[in-house]
Write a protein that holds these residues in place. Structure first.
Motif, short mmCIF file in Angstrom:
data_model
loop_
_atom_site.label_atom_id
_atom_site.label_comp_id
_atom_site.label_asym_id
_atom_site.label_seq_id
_atom_site.Cartn_x
_atom_site.Cartn_y
_atom_site.Cartn_z
N VAL A 17 13.92 48.02 121.29
CA VAL A 17 14.98 47.21 120.71
C VAL A 17 15.70 46.46 121.83
O VAL A 17 16.24 47.07 122.75
CB VAL A 17 15.98 48.09 119.94
N GLY A 18 15.73 45.16 121.75
CA GLY A 18 16.38 44.36 122.77
C GLY A 18 17.89 44.38 122.63
O GLY A 18 18.43 44.62 121.56
N SER A 19 18.58 44.07 123.74
CA SER A 19 20.05 44.08 123.74
C SER A 19 20.61 43.04 122.79
O SER A 19 21.67 43.24 122.20
CB SER A 19 20.56 43.86 125.15
N ALA A 20 19.92 41.91 122.64
CA ALA A 20 20.40 40.87 121.73
C ALA A 20 20.40 41.37 120.29
O ALA A 20 21.33 41.07 119.51
CB ALA A 20 19.53 39.62 121.85
N ALA A 21 19.37 42.14 119.91
CA ALA A 21 19.30 42.68 118.55
C ALA A 21 20.43 43.68 118.31
O ALA A 21 21.05 43.68 117.24
CB ALA A 21 17.95 43.33 118.32
N VAL A 22 20.71 44.50 119.32
CA VAL A 22 21.79 45.47 119.18
C VAL A 22 23.13 44.74 119.08
O VAL A 22 24.00 45.11 118.27
CB VAL A 22 21.78 46.47 120.35
N ALA A 23 23.31 43.72 119.89
CA ALA A 23 24.55 42.96 119.84
C ALA A 23 24.73 42.30 118.48
O ALA A 23 25.84 42.25 117.92
CB ALA A 23 24.55 41.90 120.95
N ALA A 24 23.64 41.79 117.92
CA ALA A 24 23.71 41.17 116.59
C ALA A 24 24.07 42.20 115.53
O ALA A 24 24.83 41.91 114.59
CB ALA A 24 22.38 40.50 116.27
N LEU A 25 23.54 43.42 115.67
CA LEU A 25 23.88 44.48 114.73
C LEU A 25 25.37 44.78 114.80
O LEU A 25 26.05 44.88 113.76
CB LEU A 25 23.07 45.74 115.03
N ARG A 26 25.91 44.92 115.99
CA ARG A 26 27.34 45.22 116.14
C ARG A 26 28.19 44.12 115.51
O ARG A 26 29.20 44.40 114.86
CB ARG A 26 27.68 45.36 117.63
N THR A 27 27.78 42.88 115.69
CA THR A 27 28.56 41.75 115.18
C THR A 27 28.59 41.73 113.65
O THR A 27 29.62 41.39 113.04
CB THR A 27 27.97 40.43 115.69
N SER A 28 27.50 42.11 113.02
CA SER A 28 27.40 42.05 111.56
C SER A 28 27.81 43.34 110.86
O SER A 28 27.73 43.44 109.64
CB SER A 28 25.95 41.71 111.16
N PHE A 29 28.31 44.31 111.64
CA PHE A 29 28.56 45.65 111.12
C PHE A 29 30.06 45.91 111.07
O PHE A 29 30.77 45.68 112.06
CB PHE A 29 27.87 46.67 112.04
N GLU A 30 30.56 46.39 109.92
CA GLU A 30 31.98 46.70 109.80
C GLU A 30 32.35 48.01 110.47
O GLU A 30 33.44 48.17 111.00
CB GLU A 30 32.38 46.75 108.31
N GLY A 31 31.44 48.99 110.42
CA GLY A 31 31.70 50.29 111.02
C GLY A 31 31.38 50.31 112.51
O GLY A 31 31.29 49.27 113.16
N GLN A 32 31.18 51.51 113.04
CA GLN A 32 30.88 51.68 114.45
C GLN A 32 29.37 51.70 114.66
O GLN A 32 28.63 52.29 113.88
CB GLN A 32 31.44 53.00 114.97
N VAL A 33 28.93 51.11 115.75
CA VAL A 33 27.56 51.27 116.24
C VAL A 33 27.66 51.92 117.61
O VAL A 33 28.21 51.33 118.55
CB VAL A 33 26.82 49.93 116.33
N LEU A 34 27.19 53.14 117.72
CA LEU A 34 27.33 53.92 118.95
C LEU A 34 25.99 54.10 119.63
O LEU A 34 24.99 54.41 118.99
CB LEU A 34 27.92 55.29 118.63
N ALA A 35 26.00 53.91 120.95
CA ALA A 35 24.83 54.17 121.78
C ALA A 35 25.19 55.26 122.78
O ALA A 35 26.38 55.55 122.99
CB ALA A 35 24.40 52.89 122.51
N PRO A 36 24.20 55.91 123.41
CA PRO A 36 24.51 56.92 124.42
C PRO A 36 25.46 56.37 125.47
O PRO A 36 25.29 55.25 125.96
CB PRO A 36 23.14 57.24 125.02
N GLY A 37 26.48 57.14 125.78
CA GLY A 37 27.50 56.71 126.74
C GLY A 37 28.74 56.16 126.09
O GLY A 37 29.80 56.11 126.72
N ASP A 38 28.65 55.72 124.82
CA ASP A 38 29.82 55.20 124.13
C ASP A 38 30.77 56.34 123.75
O ASP A 38 30.34 57.47 123.47
CB ASP A 38 29.42 54.47 122.84
N GLU A 39 32.05 56.04 123.73
CA GLU A 39 33.02 57.02 123.27
C GLU A 39 32.73 57.39 121.81
O GLU A 39 32.55 56.53 120.96
CB GLU A 39 34.44 56.45 123.37
N GLY A 40 32.67 58.68 121.55
CA GLY A 40 32.37 59.18 120.21
C GLY A 40 30.91 59.50 119.97
O GLY A 40 30.58 60.18 118.99
#
Length: 474
Positions: A17-40
């Motif tokens: 999964v490329g970083s651009a795809a993950v960034a697009a997911l975060r932008t279109s998502f109302e809730g949280q998108v968490l990856a390893p290292g993120d708070e929570g």
């Protein structure tokens, strides 16, 4: 072996999964998108069973149906393995994944009660205790399980056995409709009058067909006070107690539901210090009817032999629903084997007595569920759930507080289950571990399995939703 997934995996590594795809997911998502290292991330990657230690590449914490649709489409398009979590109570840890996408429904925990119509709308992230609190304000219940921090979604989709099922049936028998996000991200409603075959499959077929986001249940009058609790005897008296129990429940009313428990007496405030740690057999009961009638119905069992502790009394149904919570704490190590049996024959009683005396962990136990009543009066082919004709359902738990001693307790559970093999008649799908496709097919039987396979081909032909007791599309 558990593999730790780092952030590089999400960008360009094994997940693909490329970083651009993950960034697009975060932008279109109302809730949280968490990856390893993120708070929570560390908090939300963990599930109830402490023996499961997995690291998703991404956790999508959904706040509504649009988030679910977005997450499903992302999982499909990215090629990530998708896990779906409601309450996270899956014994084998099928509500999480290493290196894949975890669709977390827990933030979606709304409960809407219409006491006049006697219906409740429940979102898929709700826990049983949250539903009970909302419905008991009106003296009503959704038939459900026995541990209040269990998720509604997983319990329901597998069938749903619990304290009032002999009077009102399984959880699925009170399900009126469900909203489902399919593998292509579309929303469908399933009910008797809409997508009826899918509705049949959702009532016992698990999470094979998509992500259920909302349930609509019929409500039933129970409580707020019930006669309930447990009576304990020494494990040395197991044979006598089980024979007395067998005779007592042979013609009992539907309002009575019982679970026979074997364990070491727990260190709880209501248990005398001198009894803690001693092997005991108990009959836990709930009378879903008049309190005085319940006392009269329970009296013969409570006077069998020489009980060492009697905790049966009028109490709030809410309190009784939480009785087993201390025995199934988050983070302990859990392993289960399960089977249905037709009857408590002398031979089965002998196995129960022998293996109950071998319990050495303070968390290991068996729960022998009384079936029958309203459960058995629904036609077997009316829902995907199998086991309506069972006499009793065994849940054999080899559990420990930590990894220490876990292998020994797991082997104890396996040995107990194997000793019952001559009397196995089936298995409750929610009590399966990862036991292979043949065992899943056995849980449903050939005819139901063929119907479930056809539904799988229609709604999830690529088997996106495969982290469950999986029915492949074939």
């Amino acid at each position: 072996m558990t593999r730790t997934v780092g952030t590089d995996d999400v960008r360009t590594g094994t997940s693909g999964v490329g970083s651009a795809a993950v960034a697009a997911l975060r932008t279109s998502f109302e809730g949280q998108v968490l990856a390893p290292g993120d708070e929570g991330y560390e908090e939300h990657r963990r599930v109830w069973n402490g023996s499961i230690d997995r690291h998703p590449a991404l956790i999508a914490r959904c706040t509504g149906i649009d988030d679910v649709r977005t997450a499903v489409r992302f999982g499909r398009d990215s090629g990530l393995t998708v896990a779906v979590r409601g309450g996270g109570h899956s014994f084998p840890g099928l509500s999480t994944v290493d290196g894949g996408l975890l669709i977390d429904l827990r933030p979606m925990a709304g409960v809407r009660v219409d006491p006049d119509a006697r219906v409740a709308g429940v979102q898929a992230g709700a826990l049983l205790g949250e539903v009970d609190e909302a419905t008991q304000e009106h003296g009503l219940v959704v038939p459900s399980g026995i541990v209040s921090h269990t998720g509604v979604a997983g319990l329901t989709l597998g069938g749903g056995i619990g304290w009032v099922m002999r009077r009102y049936g399984l959880t699925v028998d009170s399900l009126e409709s469900a909203d489902l996000v399919t593998a292509d991200g579309e929303v469908v409603r399933a009910a008797e009058d809409e997508n009826a075959e899918l509705f049949w499959g959702l009532r016992g077929g698990g999470g094979n067909f998509g992500v259920v986001t909302d349930f609509r249940f019929r409500l039933h009058p129970v409580g707020p006070q019930v006669t309930a609790g447990a009576t304990f005897w020494s494990m040395d008296d197991a044979e006598q107690v089980l024979r007395c129990y067998r005779d007592w429940v042979a013609d009992c009313p539907d309002e009575l539901m019982t679970i026979v428990v074997q364990r070491l007496a727990p260190a709880l405030p209501v248990v005398p210090a001198e009894l803690v740690g001693r092997p005991v057999i108990a009959v836990a009961a709930c009378y879903a009817g008049d309190v005085d009638e319940g006392e009269a119905v329970l009296r013969p069992m409570r006077t069998c032999g020489s009980p060492v502790l009697d905790l049966v009394a009028p109490k709030p149904f809410l309190a009784h629903q939480q009785m087993f919570d201390p025995s199934y704490r988050h983070g302990c190590w859990y392993y289960v084997r399960s089977c249905d049996v037709a009857a408590l024959t002398d031979e089965v009683i002998g196995v129960v007595a022998e293996h109950g005396r071998r319990i050495t962990s303070p968390l290991s136990s068996i729960a022998l569920w009384q079936m029958g009543g309203a459960v058995a009066r629904v036609a077997d082919d009316a829902t995907a759930f199998s086991g309506r004709s069972a006499g009793f359902t065994f849940n054999i738990n080899g559990n420990t507080p930590t990894a220490d001693g876990f292998e020994d307790q797991r082997q104890w559970a396996r040995d107990y289950w194997t000793a019952l093999a001559p009397w196995h008649t089936g298995v409750y799908v929610n009590f399966l571990m990862e036991e292979g496709g043949a065992r899943v097919r056995q849980a449903y039987g050939d005819a139901k399995y063929r119907r479930l396979t056809a539904l799988k081909r229609e709604y999830d032909p690529a088997n996106l939703f495969r982290l469950n007791q999986n029915v492949p599309p074939g």
